[in-house]
Design an enzyme around this catalytic site. Structure first.
Site, PDB file in Angstrom:
ATOM      1  N   HIS A   1      42.246  48.727  35.746  1.00  0.00           N
ATOM      2  CA  HIS A   1      40.968  48.098  35.809  1.00  0.00           C
ATOM      3  C   HIS A   1      40.317  48.252  34.341  1.00  0.00           C
ATOM      4  O   HIS A   1      38.988  48.106  34.254  1.00  0.00           O
ATOM      5  CB  HIS A   1      39.787  48.717  36.823  1.00  0.00           C
ATOM      6  CG  HIS A   1      40.065  48.015  38.045  1.00  0.00           C
ATOM      7  ND1 HIS A   1      39.582  46.739  38.504  1.00  0.00           N
ATOM      8  CD2 HIS A   1      40.959  48.628  39.065  1.00  0.00           C
ATOM      9  CE1 HIS A   1      40.046  46.527  39.798  1.00  0.00           C
ATOM     10  NE2 HIS A   1      40.671  47.616  40.304  1.00  0.00           N
TER      11      HIS A   1
ATOM     12  N   SER B 100      38.026  52.135  40.583  1.00  0.00           N
ATOM     13  CA  SER B 100      37.961  50.709  40.926  1.00  0.00           C
ATOM     14  C   SER B 100      36.918  50.348  42.107  1.00  0.00           C
ATOM     15  O   SER B 100      36.314  49.388  42.069  1.00  0.00           O
ATOM     16  CB  SER B 100      39.078  50.024  41.377  1.00  0.00           C
ATOM     17  OG  SER B 100      39.682  50.804  42.510  1.00  0.00           O
TER      18      SER B 100
ATOM     19  N   LYS C 239      46.056  42.017  36.931  1.00  0.00           N
ATOM     20  CA  LYS C 239      44.496  41.810  36.757  1.00  0.00           C
ATOM     21  C   LYS C 239      44.371  41.332  35.722  1.00  0.00           C
ATOM     22  O   LYS C 239      44.291  39.909  35.430  1.00  0.00           O
ATOM     23  CB  LYS C 239      43.855  43.263  36.973  1.00  0.00           C
ATOM     24  CG  LYS C 239      43.867  43.861  38.507  1.00  0.00           C
ATOM     25  CD  LYS C 239      43.480  45.026  38.568  1.00  0.00           C
ATOM     26  CE  LYS C 239      43.476  45.669  40.212  1.00  0.00           C
ATOM     27  NZ  LYS C 239      44.292  46.786  40.361  1.00  0.00           N
TER      28      LYS C 239
HETATM   29  C1  LIG Z   1      45.303  47.307  41.503  1.00  0.00           C
HETATM   30  C2  LIG Z   1      45.408  48.879  40.972  1.00  0.00           C
HETATM   31  C3  LIG Z   1      46.855  49.334  41.248  1.00  0.00           C
HETATM   32  C4  LIG Z   1      47.813  48.524  41.972  1.00  0.00           C
HETATM   33  O1  LIG Z   1      48.326  47.462  40.925  1.00  0.00           O
HETATM   34  P1  LIG Z   1      49.277  46.189  41.481  1.00  0.00           P
HETATM   35  O2  LIG Z   1      49.967  45.688  40.122  1.00  0.00           O
HETATM   36  O3  LIG Z   1      48.682  45.101  41.939  1.00  0.00           O
HETATM   37  O4  LIG Z   1      50.350  46.945  42.289  1.00  0.00           O
HETATM   38  C5  LIG Z   1      47.265  50.336  40.842  1.00  0.00           C
HETATM   39  N1  LIG Z   1      46.433  51.267  40.281  1.00  0.00           N
HETATM   40  C6  LIG Z   1      44.733  51.010  40.276  1.00  0.00           C
HETATM   41  C7  LIG Z   1      43.693  51.852  39.683  1.00  0.00           C
HETATM   42  C8  LIG Z   1      44.518  49.786  40.582  1.00  0.00           C
HETATM   43  O5  LIG Z   1      43.245  49.211  40.317  1.00  0.00           O
END
Ligand SMILES: *Cc1c(COP(=O)(O)O)cnc(C)c1O
Length: 400
Positions: A216, A188, A247
């Site tokens: 992502h 990310s 996301k």
């Molecule tokens: C955003 C993200 C998370 C966390 O996700 P949430 O549902 O917001 O807790 C975990 N792993 C990666 C790679 C992320 O980008």
């Protein structure tokens, strides 16, 4: 509270401030989108938003909001229970089935967040007899999840296939019973994609399982938005997927693990963030369900996202900015010092472009950046406007 302790905290905060590492939250007064209203001293200002994980622009999609609203009316606000006591709705199982079907796995299990999914995965599946081999750039939630398990830990230099092989061999030498390789699908902070075909080939050679955190990617990368396994051709060779509804898939909240039936069944029995934390709110579950349905068919949105990605990338390069190479909608503008990232973010803020500086501890010291992210919610004119603002602000600060 003890004055001595509060003084200690104040000192730590002052150090953060002095190092230029203080994060400040701006307040948005509109729905999340390509254009947002941001609170300011003279009232809200309209800004172009380049830092949401809203890749397909579904965060304010009317059909998703409607599905959530319908669920709110039908099921009420909350479940007031964990899943196994009295917190499981038909809707939760529907969402688990839809997630599994979408990602071509046997079944899926929901969590309050992907942070929790990663928090429950390793401790449940692996014991002190086993080994976890983790990419050095993996998300904080994977690092924490790995720490919670008793398995032996091995770390390979990010995306370094030779080092992965070294670590796999070492884990065998050390007598590990089962081995699991875990990687982000898309990293990310840098925006690069894990080399899943090579990772899977090595895993097969050394008898390891493969887990991919595709937060992502799910929804916007690969055919149908099925993520990096589909995009890279690794497909079903990836055993376990973790992901988020926070996301691309609507952007509300909630995480999941998808994989083989016995994996999901055991997680339902043993994963602590699942057993000891509340069920997803009905509105969130219903909205996420609708988001999967929309994302699967959203080739038009995926195309717009990729169009913006190449347009913005080439615009910034031409202006003279140093970008990390890549093909995802994450486009990091490299700046070095945290203060420079802060200054550029502030200069862009003045010009109506909403970005965030990323610096230690989110990225290594001296590798501060502004991570821009494209969204299908943006329009061509927003991209051009943002490129212009970057060029102006970059010149003002002597970056380009
Ligand atoms: C955003 C993200 C998370 C966390 O996700 P949430 O549902 O917001 O807790 C975990 N792993 C990666 C790679 C992320 O980008």
């Amino acid at each position: 509270m003890q004055a001595g302790y509060l003084d200690h905290l104040k000192t730590v905060l002052a150090e953060i401030e002095a190092a230029g590492l203080m994060k400040r939250e701006r307040q948005i007064t509109s729905p999340q989108g390509g254009s947002i209203a941001v609170a300011g001293p003279a009232g809200p200002r309209q800004m172009v938003n380049l830092c949401a994980n809203n890749y397909l622009g579904l965060a304010d999609h009317p059909e998703i909001a409607q599905a959530a609203s319908d669920a709110l009316t039908r099921y009420g606000f909350g479940m007031a229970s964990v899943r196994f006591i009295c917190g499981t709705l038909d809707l939760h199982r529907e969402l688990e089935h839809a997630t599994a079907r979408y990602l071509e796995k046997d079944d899926a299990i929901l969590f309050a967040a992907c942070f929790d999914a990663n928090g429950g995965l390793f401790e449940t599946l692996l014991t002190e007899d086993d080994a976890i081999i983790s990419d050095s750039l993996n998300h904080a939630s994977i690092i924490d999840g790995v720490r919670l398990s008793k398995a032996r830990r091995y770390r390979y230099q990010t995306s370094d296939i030779d080092d992965l092989e070294t670590q796999l061999k070492q884990s065998i030498e050390d007598g590990a019973r089962f081995r699991l390789v875990v990687t982000d699908g898309v990293f990310s902070m840098d925006g690069h994609i894990a080399n899943l075909p090579e990772i899977c080939a090595l895993a097969e050679q050394y008898g390891a399982l493969v887990a991919v955190d595709d937060c992502h990617a799910t929804g916007h990368l690969g055919a149908g938005g099925r993520g990096t396994p589909t995009l890279t051709g690794a497909g079903a060779r990836v055993d376990i997927l973790t992901g988020t509804f926070g996301k691309t898939l609507g952007g509300a909240m909630g995480g999941f693990i998808a994989g083989p039936q016995p994996v999901i069944d055991l997680l339902r029995q043993r994963a602590r963030p699942y057993l000891f934390s509340n069920a997803l709110a009905p509105a969130v579950a219903a909205g996420s369900l609708k988001a999967i349905e929309i994302a699967e068919k959203a080739d038009d949105r995926r195309e717009r996202l990729m169009h913006h990605t190449s347009r913005f990338r080439s615009g910034l390069s031409r202006a003279g900015f140093e970008l990390l190479p890549g093909q995802t909608p994450i486009i990091p503008v490299m700046l070095g010092e945290a203060s420079l990232a802060q200054d550029l973010a502030a200069a862009l803020d003045k010009r109506g472009v909403y970005v965030a500086g990323f610096f230690y501890p989110v990225v290594p010291r001296g590798r501060a950046r502004i991570r821009t992210q494209m969204s299908a919610a943006l329009e061509d004119k927003d991209i051009d406007f943002a490129i212009g603002a970057f060029a102006e602000a970059g010149k003002e600060l002597g970056i380009i």
